[in-house]
Design a protein around this motif. Structure first.
Motif, PDB file in Angstrom:
ATOM      1  N   ASP A   1       0.813  -1.217   0.000  1.00  0.00           N
ATOM      2  CA  ASP A   1       0.000   0.000   0.000  1.00  0.00           C
ATOM      3  C   ASP A   1       0.843   1.262   0.000  1.00  0.00           C
ATOM      4  N   GLY A   2       2.145   1.135   0.332  1.00  0.00           N
ATOM      5  CA  GLY A   2       3.035   2.281   0.303  1.00  0.00           C
ATOM      6  C   GLY A   2       3.020   3.121   1.558  1.00  0.00           C
ATOM      7  N   ARG A   3       2.056   2.891   2.471  1.00  0.00           N
ATOM      8  CA  ARG A   3       1.972   3.706   3.681  1.00  0.00           C
ATOM      9  C   ARG A   3       2.471   2.970   4.924  1.00  0.00           C
ATOM     10  N   THR A   4       2.578   1.661   4.826  1.00  0.00           N
ATOM     11  CA  THR A   4       2.891   0.849   5.994  1.00  0.00           C
ATOM     12  C   THR A   4       4.164   0.052   5.759  1.00  0.00           C
ATOM     13  N   ALA A   5       5.044   0.058   6.767  1.00  0.00           N
ATOM     14  CA  ALA A   5       6.290  -0.703   6.679  1.00  0.00           C
ATOM     15  C   ALA A   5       6.126  -2.053   7.348  1.00  0.00           C
ATOM     16  N   LEU A   6       6.787  -3.052   6.791  1.00  0.00           N
ATOM     17  CA  LEU A   6       6.904  -4.355   7.455  1.00  0.00           C
ATOM     18  C   LEU A   6       8.251  -4.311   8.176  1.00  0.00           C
ATOM     19  N   ASP A   7       8.218  -4.090   9.471  1.00  0.00           N
ATOM     20  CA  ASP A   7       9.448  -3.845  10.210  1.00  0.00           C
ATOM     21  C   ASP A   7       9.971  -5.131  10.839  1.00  0.00           C
TER      22      ASP A   7
ATOM     23  N   ALA B   1       9.669 -11.673  15.036  1.00  0.00           N
ATOM     24  CA  ALA B   1      10.460 -12.465  14.094  1.00  0.00           C
ATOM     25  C   ALA B   1      11.771 -11.756  13.759  1.00  0.00           C
ATOM     26  N   ARG B   2      12.766 -12.536  13.412  1.00  0.00           N
ATOM     27  CA  ARG B   2      14.014 -11.957  12.931  1.00  0.00           C
ATOM     28  C   ARG B   2      13.831 -11.509  11.484  1.00  0.00           C
ATOM     29  N   ARG B   3      14.898 -10.974  10.920  1.00  0.00           N
ATOM     30  CA  ARG B   3      14.855 -10.505   9.533  1.00  0.00           C
ATOM     31  C   ARG B   3      14.330 -11.596   8.624  1.00  0.00           C
ATOM     32  N   LEU B   4      13.306 -11.270   7.841  1.00  0.00           N
ATOM     33  CA  LEU B   4      12.708 -12.243   6.943  1.00  0.00           C
ATOM     34  C   LEU B   4      13.539 -12.397   5.672  1.00  0.00           C
ATOM     35  N   THR B   5      13.366 -13.510   5.019  1.00  0.00           N
ATOM     36  CA  THR B   5      13.991 -13.735   3.719  1.00  0.00           C
ATOM     37  C   THR B   5      13.176 -13.036   2.640  1.00  0.00           C
ATOM     38  N   PRO B   6      13.729 -12.867   1.443  1.00  0.00           N
ATOM     39  CA  PRO B   6      12.916 -12.316   0.344  1.00  0.00           C
ATOM     40  C   PRO B   6      11.625 -13.103   0.125  1.00  0.00           C
ATOM     41  N   LYS B   7      11.687 -14.408   0.313  1.00  0.00           N
ATOM     42  CA  LYS B   7      10.482 -15.215   0.188  1.00  0.00           C
ATOM     43  C   LYS B   7       9.468 -14.847   1.273  1.00  0.00           C
ATOM     44  N   GLY B   8       9.975 -14.590   2.484  1.00  0.00           N
ATOM     45  CA  GLY B   8       9.089 -14.177   3.574  1.00  0.00           C
ATOM     46  C   GLY B   8       8.457 -12.830   3.302  1.00  0.00           C
ATOM     47  N   HIS B   9       9.221 -11.893   2.729  1.00  0.00           N
ATOM     48  CA  HIS B   9       8.667 -10.587   2.372  1.00  0.00           C
ATOM     49  C   HIS B   9       7.587 -10.736   1.297  1.00  0.00           C
ATOM     50  N   LYS B  10       7.848 -11.579   0.327  1.00  0.00           N
ATOM     51  CA  LYS B  10       6.876 -11.769  -0.743  1.00  0.00           C
ATOM     52  C   LYS B  10       5.582 -12.373  -0.205  1.00  0.00           C
ATOM     53  N   ARG B  11       5.732 -13.320   0.717  1.00  0.00           N
ATOM     54  CA  ARG B  11       4.542 -13.915   1.327  1.00  0.00           C
ATOM     55  C   ARG B  11       3.718 -12.857   2.054  1.00  0.00           C
TER      56      ARG B  11
ATOM     57  N   ARG C   1       1.350   2.663  10.969  1.00  0.00           N
ATOM     58  CA  ARG C   1       2.601   3.024  10.307  1.00  0.00           C
ATOM     59  C   ARG C   1       3.474   1.811  10.047  1.00  0.00           C
ATOM     60  N   SER C   2       3.376   0.789  10.900  1.00  0.00           N
ATOM     61  CA  SER C   2       4.213  -0.385  10.700  1.00  0.00           C
ATOM     62  C   SER C   2       3.515  -1.637  11.199  1.00  0.00           C
ATOM     63  N   VAL C   3       3.922  -2.767  10.608  1.00  0.00           N
ATOM     64  CA  VAL C   3       3.500  -4.092  11.061  1.00  0.00           C
ATOM     65  C   VAL C   3       4.768  -4.855  11.413  1.00  0.00           C
ATOM     66  N   VAL C   4       4.784  -5.451  12.589  1.00  0.00           N
ATOM     67  CA  VAL C   4       5.940  -6.214  13.050  1.00  0.00           C
ATOM     68  C   VAL C   4       5.582  -7.693  13.014  1.00  0.00           C
ATOM     69  N   PRO C   5       6.276  -8.491  12.202  1.00  0.00           N
ATOM     70  CA  PRO C   5       5.987  -9.928  12.154  1.00  0.00           C
ATOM     71  C   PRO C   5       6.332 -10.610  13.479  1.00  0.00           C
ATOM     72  N   LEU C   6       5.404 -11.399  13.980  1.00  0.00           N
ATOM     73  CA  LEU C   6       5.660 -12.210  15.161  1.00  0.00           C
ATOM     74  C   LEU C   6       6.436 -13.454  14.766  1.00  0.00           C
TER      75      LEU C   6
ATOM     76  N   ALA D   1       2.180 -14.033  10.128  1.00  0.00           N
ATOM     77  CA  ALA D   1       1.798 -14.239   8.737  1.00  0.00           C
ATOM     78  C   ALA D   1       0.620 -15.206   8.731  1.00  0.00           C
ATOM     79  N   GLN D   2      -0.454 -14.850   8.053  1.00  0.00           N
ATOM     80  CA  GLN D   2      -1.674 -15.652   8.067  1.00  0.00           C
ATOM     81  C   GLN D   2      -2.512 -15.327   6.837  1.00  0.00           C
ATOM     82  N   PRO D   3      -3.467 -16.185   6.493  1.00  0.00           N
ATOM     83  CA  PRO D   3      -4.283 -15.943   5.302  1.00  0.00           C
ATOM     84  C   PRO D   3      -4.991 -14.594   5.375  1.00  0.00           C
ATOM     85  N   PRO D   4      -5.266 -13.966   4.226  1.00  0.00           N
ATOM     86  CA  PRO D   4      -5.861 -12.627   4.213  1.00  0.00           C
ATOM     87  C   PRO D   4      -7.117 -12.456   5.061  1.00  0.00           C
ATOM     88  N   PRO D   5      -8.096 -13.396   5.061  1.00  0.00           N
ATOM     89  CA  PRO D   5      -9.276 -13.164   5.907  1.00  0.00           C
ATOM     90  C   PRO D   5      -8.926 -13.022   7.381  1.00  0.00           C
TER      91      PRO D   5
END
Length: 407
Positions: free
Chosen positions: A167-173, A187-197, A225-230, A252-256
Protein backbone atom coordinates in the motif's frame (compact mmCIF):
# COMPACT_ATOMS: atom_id res chain seq x y z
CA UNK A 1 0.91 20.07 26.80
CA UNK A 2 -2.55 18.64 27.27
CA UNK A 3 -5.29 18.10 24.75
CA UNK A 4 -8.61 19.78 25.44
CA UNK A 5 -11.30 17.40 26.59
CA UNK A 6 -12.96 15.78 23.57
CA UNK A 7 -16.58 16.69 22.93
CA UNK A 8 -19.33 14.18 23.61
CA UNK A 9 -19.80 13.91 19.86
CA UNK A 10 -16.22 12.80 19.30
CA UNK A 11 -16.43 10.38 22.24
CA UNK A 12 -19.63 8.89 20.83
CA UNK A 13 -18.02 8.49 17.41
CA UNK A 14 -15.01 6.75 18.93
CA UNK A 15 -17.18 4.64 21.25
CA UNK A 16 -19.17 3.32 18.30
CA UNK A 17 -15.85 2.03 16.86
CA UNK A 18 -16.90 3.49 13.50
CA UNK A 19 -14.14 5.53 11.81
CA UNK A 20 -14.56 9.31 11.82
CA UNK A 21 -12.33 12.17 10.77
CA UNK A 22 -12.61 13.78 14.20
CA UNK A 23 -11.82 10.57 16.04
CA UNK A 24 -8.80 9.83 13.87
CA UNK A 25 -7.52 13.37 14.30
CA UNK A 26 -7.85 13.11 18.08
CA UNK A 27 -6.01 9.78 18.23
CA UNK A 28 -3.20 11.08 16.01
CA UNK A 29 -2.95 14.27 18.04
CA UNK A 30 -2.73 12.39 21.33
CA UNK A 31 -0.03 10.12 19.95
CA UNK A 32 1.97 13.05 18.64
CA UNK A 33 1.75 14.97 21.91
CA UNK A 34 2.71 11.97 24.01
CA UNK A 35 5.75 11.19 21.83
CA UNK A 36 7.02 14.77 21.99
CA UNK A 37 6.55 14.81 25.77
CA UNK A 38 8.47 11.55 26.05
CA UNK A 39 11.39 12.82 23.97
CA UNK A 40 11.48 16.01 25.99
CA UNK A 41 11.69 13.93 29.18
CA UNK A 42 14.57 11.92 27.71
CA UNK A 43 16.33 15.15 26.76
CA UNK A 44 15.91 16.62 30.25
CA UNK A 45 16.94 13.42 32.05
CA UNK A 46 19.99 12.45 29.99
CA UNK A 47 23.39 13.92 30.86
CA UNK A 48 23.83 17.24 29.00
CA UNK A 49 26.62 18.01 26.56
CA UNK A 50 28.83 15.77 24.43
CA UNK A 51 27.52 13.70 21.55
CA UNK A 52 23.97 13.75 22.84
CA UNK A 53 23.88 17.55 22.50
CA UNK A 54 25.16 17.25 18.93
CA UNK A 55 22.49 14.67 18.12
CA UNK A 56 19.71 16.87 19.54
CA UNK A 57 21.04 19.80 17.52
CA UNK A 58 21.01 17.73 14.32
CA UNK A 59 17.46 16.56 15.03
CA UNK A 60 16.38 20.17 15.60
CA UNK A 61 18.04 21.25 12.33
CA UNK A 62 16.32 18.47 10.40
CA UNK A 63 12.99 19.52 11.89
CA UNK A 64 13.51 23.12 10.75
CA UNK A 65 14.25 22.01 7.18
CA UNK A 66 11.59 19.31 6.81
CA UNK A 67 9.11 19.05 9.68
CA UNK A 68 7.09 16.28 8.01
CA UNK A 69 10.07 13.98 7.39
CA UNK A 70 11.43 14.54 10.89
CA UNK A 71 8.01 13.97 12.44
CA UNK A 72 7.77 10.62 10.65
CA UNK A 73 11.04 9.52 12.27
CA UNK A 74 10.09 10.87 15.70
CA UNK A 75 6.57 9.44 15.50
CA UNK A 76 7.70 6.09 14.13
CA UNK A 77 6.33 3.37 16.47
CA UNK A 78 9.70 1.88 17.40
CA UNK A 79 10.92 5.31 18.51
CA UNK A 80 8.34 5.22 21.28
CA UNK A 81 9.61 1.88 22.58
CA UNK A 82 13.18 3.22 22.57
CA UNK A 83 12.16 6.45 24.33
CA UNK A 84 10.20 4.70 27.09
CA UNK A 85 12.93 2.13 27.68
CA UNK A 86 15.66 4.78 27.66
CA UNK A 87 13.79 7.00 30.11
CA UNK A 88 13.15 4.05 32.41
CA UNK A 89 16.85 3.11 32.41
CA UNK A 90 17.97 6.69 32.92
CA UNK A 91 15.81 6.86 36.02
CA UNK A 92 17.02 3.51 37.39
CA UNK A 93 20.36 3.73 39.22
CA UNK A 94 21.09 0.05 38.74
CA UNK A 95 20.62 -2.17 35.72
CA UNK A 96 21.49 -2.03 32.02
CA UNK A 97 22.71 1.34 30.74
CA UNK A 98 20.38 3.48 28.67
CA UNK A 99 20.93 3.41 24.90
CA UNK A 100 21.25 7.16 24.53
CA UNK A 101 23.44 6.60 21.47
CA UNK A 102 20.37 5.54 19.49
CA UNK A 103 19.42 9.20 19.49
CA UNK A 104 22.19 9.71 16.94
CA UNK A 105 20.56 7.18 14.62
CA UNK A 106 17.23 9.02 14.96
CA UNK A 107 18.87 12.34 14.19
CA UNK A 108 20.82 10.95 11.23
CA UNK A 109 17.70 9.33 9.77
CA UNK A 110 15.81 12.61 10.11
CA UNK A 111 18.68 14.53 8.49
CA UNK A 112 18.91 12.06 5.61
CA UNK A 113 15.19 12.29 4.97
CA UNK A 114 15.23 16.08 5.30
CA UNK A 115 18.00 16.23 2.67
CA UNK A 116 20.35 18.45 4.65
CA UNK A 117 24.14 18.34 4.73
CA UNK A 118 25.51 16.94 7.97
CA UNK A 119 28.28 14.97 9.63
CA UNK A 120 27.72 12.58 12.50
CA UNK A 121 29.81 9.86 14.09
CA UNK A 122 27.81 6.85 15.29
CA UNK A 123 28.74 3.49 16.78
CA UNK A 124 27.11 0.47 15.12
CA UNK A 125 25.95 -2.32 17.41
CA UNK A 126 27.05 -5.79 16.36
CA UNK A 127 28.32 -4.49 13.04
CA UNK A 128 24.98 -2.92 12.11
CA UNK A 129 23.56 0.57 12.31
CA UNK A 130 19.78 0.95 12.28
CA UNK A 131 18.43 4.16 10.77
CA UNK A 132 14.77 4.39 11.82
CA UNK A 133 12.25 4.43 8.91
CA UNK A 134 15.09 3.76 6.43
CA UNK A 135 16.80 0.47 7.25
CA UNK A 136 20.13 -1.03 8.26
CA UNK A 137 23.68 -0.09 7.31
CA UNK A 138 26.33 -2.82 7.45
CA UNK A 139 29.71 -1.03 7.54
CA UNK A 140 32.65 -2.90 6.00
CA UNK A 141 34.85 -2.26 9.06
CA UNK A 142 34.21 -2.31 12.81
CA UNK A 143 34.38 0.81 14.92
CA UNK A 144 32.77 4.27 14.79
CA UNK A 145 31.06 5.18 11.53
CA UNK A 146 31.18 8.68 10.04
CA UNK A 147 27.87 9.50 8.39
CA UNK A 148 27.11 12.26 5.89
CA UNK A 149 24.17 13.08 3.65
CA UNK A 150 25.62 10.65 1.07
CA UNK A 151 25.79 7.64 3.42
CA UNK A 152 22.42 6.10 2.64
CA UNK A 153 21.84 4.45 -0.73
CA UNK A 154 19.08 1.80 -0.76
CA UNK A 155 20.78 0.15 -3.73
CA UNK A 156 24.11 -0.25 -1.94
CA UNK A 157 24.83 -3.89 -0.96
CA UNK A 158 25.80 -2.57 2.48
CA UNK A 159 22.24 -1.28 3.01
CA UNK A 160 19.17 -3.26 4.03
CA UNK A 161 16.14 -1.04 3.35
CA UNK A 162 13.06 -1.32 5.52
CA UNK A 163 10.48 -3.33 3.59
CA UNK A 164 7.48 -1.32 2.38
CA UNK A 165 4.20 -3.20 2.11
CA UNK A 166 2.26 -2.84 -1.15
CA UNK A 167 0.00 0.00 0.00
CA UNK A 168 3.03 2.28 0.30
CA UNK A 169 1.97 3.71 3.68
CA UNK A 170 2.89 0.85 5.99
CA UNK A 171 6.29 -0.70 6.68
CA UNK A 172 6.90 -4.35 7.45
CA UNK A 173 9.45 -3.85 10.21
CA UNK A 174 11.71 -6.82 10.80
CA UNK A 175 14.80 -4.66 11.41
CA UNK A 176 14.42 -2.08 14.16
CA UNK A 177 15.79 -3.38 17.47
CA UNK A 178 13.00 -1.49 19.25
CA UNK A 179 10.15 -2.77 17.09
CA UNK A 180 8.88 -4.92 19.97
CA UNK A 181 9.51 -5.38 23.68
CA UNK A 182 11.64 -8.00 25.40
CA UNK A 183 8.51 -10.03 26.21
CA UNK A 184 7.22 -10.13 22.63
CA UNK A 185 8.81 -12.73 20.31
CA UNK A 186 9.17 -10.65 17.16
CA UNK A 187 10.46 -12.47 14.09
CA UNK A 188 14.01 -11.96 12.93
CA UNK A 189 14.86 -10.51 9.53
CA UNK A 190 12.71 -12.24 6.94
CA UNK A 191 13.99 -13.74 3.72
CA UNK A 192 12.92 -12.32 0.34
CA UNK A 193 10.48 -15.22 0.19
CA UNK A 194 9.09 -14.18 3.57
CA UNK A 195 8.67 -10.59 2.37
CA UNK A 196 6.88 -11.77 -0.74
CA UNK A 197 4.54 -13.92 1.33
CA UNK A 198 3.70 -10.92 3.51
CA UNK A 199 3.14 -8.74 0.43
CA UNK A 200 0.61 -11.24 -0.89
CA UNK A 201 -1.21 -11.65 2.40
CA UNK A 202 -1.21 -7.92 3.11
CA UNK A 203 -2.59 -7.09 -0.33
CA UNK A 204 -5.29 -9.72 0.13
CA UNK A 205 -6.22 -8.41 3.57
CA UNK A 206 -6.51 -4.82 2.32
CA UNK A 207 -8.61 -5.97 -0.62
CA UNK A 208 -11.06 -7.61 1.80
CA UNK A 209 -11.12 -4.58 4.09
CA UNK A 210 -11.83 -2.25 1.18
CA UNK A 211 -14.54 -4.55 -0.13
CA UNK A 212 -16.35 -5.10 3.15
CA UNK A 213 -15.63 -1.90 5.04
CA UNK A 214 -13.94 0.87 3.05
CA UNK A 215 -14.00 3.29 5.99
CA UNK A 216 -12.09 0.85 8.20
CA UNK A 217 -9.59 0.24 5.43
CA UNK A 218 -8.92 3.96 5.22
CA UNK A 219 -8.69 4.22 9.01
CA UNK A 220 -6.16 1.40 9.05
CA UNK A 221 -4.01 3.23 6.51
CA UNK A 222 -4.11 6.45 8.52
CA UNK A 223 -3.41 4.94 11.93
CA UNK A 224 -1.02 2.10 11.08
CA UNK A 225 2.60 3.02 10.31
CA UNK A 226 4.21 -0.38 10.70
CA UNK A 227 3.50 -4.09 11.06
CA UNK A 228 5.94 -6.21 13.05
CA UNK A 229 5.99 -9.93 12.15
CA UNK A 230 5.66 -12.21 15.16
CA UNK A 231 7.94 -15.19 15.41
CA UNK A 232 6.65 -18.63 14.55
CA UNK A 233 6.74 -19.56 18.24
CA UNK A 234 4.12 -16.95 19.13
CA UNK A 235 0.67 -18.32 19.95
CA UNK A 236 -0.96 -14.96 19.37
CA UNK A 237 -2.45 -13.93 16.02
CA UNK A 238 -1.74 -10.29 16.75
CA UNK A 239 -1.08 -7.67 19.40
CA UNK A 240 -0.26 -4.06 20.15
CA UNK A 241 2.24 -2.29 22.40
CA UNK A 242 1.02 1.03 23.85
CA UNK A 243 4.57 2.40 23.59
CA UNK A 244 4.66 1.57 19.87
CA UNK A 245 1.67 3.70 18.89
CA UNK A 246 0.82 3.11 15.24
CA UNK A 247 2.16 -0.43 15.05
CA UNK A 248 0.59 -3.88 15.08
CA UNK A 249 2.31 -7.18 15.78
CA UNK A 250 0.94 -10.02 13.66
CA UNK A 251 1.70 -13.49 12.44
CA UNK A 252 1.80 -14.24 8.74
CA UNK A 253 -1.67 -15.65 8.07
CA UNK A 254 -4.28 -15.94 5.30
CA UNK A 255 -5.86 -12.63 4.21
CA UNK A 256 -9.28 -13.16 5.91
CA UNK A 257 -7.61 -13.78 9.26
CA UNK A 258 -5.12 -10.94 8.80
CA UNK A 259 -7.89 -8.49 7.92
CA UNK A 260 -9.70 -9.41 11.15
CA UNK A 261 -6.49 -8.96 13.16
CA UNK A 262 -6.02 -5.49 11.69
CA UNK A 263 -9.57 -4.46 12.59
CA UNK A 264 -9.15 -5.80 16.12
CA UNK A 265 -5.69 -4.38 16.86
CA UNK A 266 -6.31 -0.94 15.35
CA UNK A 267 -9.15 -0.55 17.87
CA UNK A 268 -6.80 -1.51 20.69
CA UNK A 269 -4.45 1.22 19.53
CA UNK A 270 -7.22 3.83 19.36
CA UNK A 271 -8.48 3.07 22.85
CA UNK A 272 -4.96 2.95 24.31
CA UNK A 273 -4.33 6.48 23.03
CA UNK A 274 -7.68 7.82 24.22
CA UNK A 275 -7.62 6.29 27.68
CA UNK A 276 -3.98 7.29 28.18
CA UNK A 277 -4.91 10.96 27.75
CA UNK A 278 -8.47 10.95 29.09
CA UNK A 279 -9.21 8.30 31.75
CA UNK A 280 -12.52 6.57 31.07
CA UNK A 281 -12.82 5.03 34.54
CA UNK A 282 -11.31 5.13 38.02
CA UNK A 283 -11.22 1.37 38.67
CA UNK A 284 -8.13 -0.35 40.05
CA UNK A 285 -6.27 -3.16 38.30
CA UNK A 286 -7.82 -6.00 40.26
CA UNK A 287 -8.68 -8.91 37.95
CA UNK A 288 -12.26 -9.70 38.85
CA UNK A 289 -14.35 -9.65 35.67
CA UNK A 290 -15.34 -12.46 33.32
CA UNK A 291 -14.46 -11.94 29.66
CA UNK A 292 -15.96 -14.61 27.34
CA UNK A 293 -12.93 -14.44 25.04
CA UNK A 294 -10.52 -15.41 27.84
CA UNK A 295 -10.29 -17.95 30.63
CA UNK A 296 -8.65 -15.72 33.23
CA UNK A 297 -10.37 -12.91 35.16
CA UNK A 298 -9.78 -9.43 33.78
CA UNK A 299 -9.51 -5.96 35.32
CA UNK A 300 -12.08 -3.43 34.20
CA UNK A 301 -9.59 -1.86 31.79
CA UNK A 302 -8.95 -5.21 30.13
CA UNK A 303 -12.68 -5.90 29.91
CA UNK A 304 -13.30 -2.52 28.29
CA UNK A 305 -10.47 -2.88 25.77
CA UNK A 306 -11.49 -6.39 24.82
CA UNK A 307 -15.15 -5.46 24.42
CA UNK A 308 -14.23 -2.44 22.31
CA UNK A 309 -12.03 -4.37 19.90
CA UNK A 310 -14.54 -7.22 19.61
CA UNK A 311 -17.39 -4.77 18.99
CA UNK A 312 -15.54 -3.47 15.94
CA UNK A 313 -14.84 -7.02 14.85
CA UNK A 314 -18.51 -7.99 15.16
CA UNK A 315 -19.40 -5.05 12.92
CA UNK A 316 -16.75 -6.01 10.40
CA UNK A 317 -17.98 -9.60 10.17
CA UNK A 318 -21.56 -8.41 9.81
CA UNK A 319 -20.57 -6.32 6.80
CA UNK A 320 -18.53 -9.19 5.39
CA UNK A 321 -21.54 -11.50 5.79
CA UNK A 322 -23.72 -9.11 3.83
CA UNK A 323 -21.22 -9.44 1.00
CA UNK A 324 -21.51 -13.22 1.18
CA UNK A 325 -18.18 -13.99 2.86
CA UNK A 326 -18.06 -17.65 3.86
CA UNK A 327 -18.41 -18.22 7.60
CA UNK A 328 -18.90 -14.51 8.33
CA UNK A 329 -22.35 -14.85 9.92
CA UNK A 330 -21.03 -17.44 12.36
CA UNK A 331 -18.12 -15.18 13.28
CA UNK A 332 -20.42 -12.20 13.72
CA UNK A 333 -22.92 -14.08 15.89
CA UNK A 334 -20.23 -15.54 18.15
CA UNK A 335 -18.33 -12.29 18.67
CA UNK A 336 -21.43 -10.14 19.08
CA UNK A 337 -22.72 -12.57 21.72
CA UNK A 338 -19.47 -12.06 23.64
CA UNK A 339 -19.80 -8.29 23.51
CA UNK A 340 -23.51 -8.30 24.31
CA UNK A 341 -23.03 -10.19 27.57
CA UNK A 342 -20.22 -7.87 28.72
CA UNK A 343 -21.78 -4.51 27.85
CA UNK A 344 -24.30 -4.55 30.75
CA UNK A 345 -21.36 -4.90 33.14
CA UNK A 346 -19.65 -1.90 31.59
CA UNK A 347 -22.82 0.18 31.38
CA UNK A 348 -23.62 -0.57 35.01
CA UNK A 349 -20.14 0.24 36.27
CA UNK A 350 -20.13 3.02 38.83
CA UNK A 351 -16.46 3.79 38.25
CA UNK A 352 -16.85 5.30 34.79
CA UNK A 353 -15.86 8.93 34.36
CA UNK A 354 -18.28 11.30 32.63
CA UNK A 355 -16.44 10.78 29.37
CA UNK A 356 -16.31 7.04 29.99
CA UNK A 357 -20.08 6.99 30.41
CA UNK A 358 -20.57 8.68 27.03
CA UNK A 359 -18.07 6.29 25.44
CA UNK A 360 -19.59 3.09 26.86
CA UNK A 361 -23.15 4.20 26.08
CA UNK A 362 -22.06 4.69 22.47
CA UNK A 363 -20.64 1.15 22.46
CA UNK A 364 -23.98 -0.18 23.72
CA UNK A 365 -25.89 1.77 21.07
CA UNK A 366 -23.64 0.40 18.32
CA UNK A 367 -24.22 -3.16 19.54
CA UNK A 368 -28.00 -2.68 19.65
CA UNK A 369 -27.97 -1.28 16.11
CA UNK A 370 -26.79 -4.68 14.88
CA UNK A 371 -30.33 -5.95 15.47
CA UNK A 372 -31.28 -4.30 12.18
CA UNK A 373 -29.40 -6.95 10.20
CA UNK A 374 -29.52 -10.19 12.22
CA UNK A 375 -27.89 -13.45 11.11
CA UNK A 376 -30.24 -15.92 9.41
CA UNK A 377 -31.53 -19.08 11.03
CA UNK A 378 -31.44 -17.95 14.64
CA UNK A 379 -27.64 -18.13 14.78
CA UNK A 380 -27.37 -15.24 17.18
CA UNK A 381 -29.77 -16.85 19.68
CA UNK A 382 -27.73 -20.05 19.52
CA UNK A 383 -24.53 -18.08 20.11
CA UNK A 384 -26.05 -16.26 23.09
CA UNK A 385 -27.13 -19.57 24.60
CA UNK A 386 -23.59 -20.91 24.25
CA UNK A 387 -22.13 -17.84 25.91
CA UNK A 388 -24.59 -18.18 28.77
CA UNK A 389 -23.47 -21.77 29.35
CA UNK A 390 -19.87 -20.57 29.42
CA UNK A 391 -20.80 -17.86 31.92
CA UNK A 392 -22.49 -20.29 34.29
CA UNK A 393 -19.49 -22.61 34.14
CA UNK A 394 -17.02 -19.78 34.73
CA UNK A 395 -19.01 -18.53 37.72
CA UNK A 396 -18.97 -22.00 39.21
CA UNK A 397 -15.20 -22.07 38.83
CA UNK A 398 -14.80 -18.54 40.26
CA UNK A 399 -17.55 -18.28 42.91
CA UNK A 400 -15.91 -15.29 44.62
CA UNK A 401 -16.12 -13.32 41.35
CA UNK A 402 -19.61 -14.37 40.23
CA UNK A 403 -21.03 -11.00 41.31
CA UNK A 404 -18.95 -9.28 38.63
CA UNK A 405 -20.68 -11.06 35.76
CA UNK A 406 -24.16 -10.64 34.33
CA UNK A 407 -26.69 -12.84 36.11
Amino acid sequence: MRHPEPSDGVLRALGSTEPSAEGTALVCGIRRTRRLELLREVRETAAPGGEAAEHWALLDEAERHDPAATADVVQYPATGVWAEETLRRLRTPYGPPADVGHLGALAAAAALRAGIGFKATLRPAGGRLLLPTLGLLRPPRPGPLALTERSWDPGDPAALPLHALPDGRTALDDLDPYRASATVPAARRLTPKGHKRWDTQWSGALTLLRRYDAARAEETGRLLRSVVPLSGSSRSAGGTLPAAAGSVLARAQPPPALAAVLVHEVQHGKLAALSGAFPLHTADRAARYWAPWRDDPRPLEGLLRGAYAHLALAGYWQRAALYGARGAWAQHARIRAWVAVVLPVLVGCGELTAGGRVFVDAMAAAERAMDGLPPPGGRYAVARAGVERDRVLWCAQHPNLAAFTVG
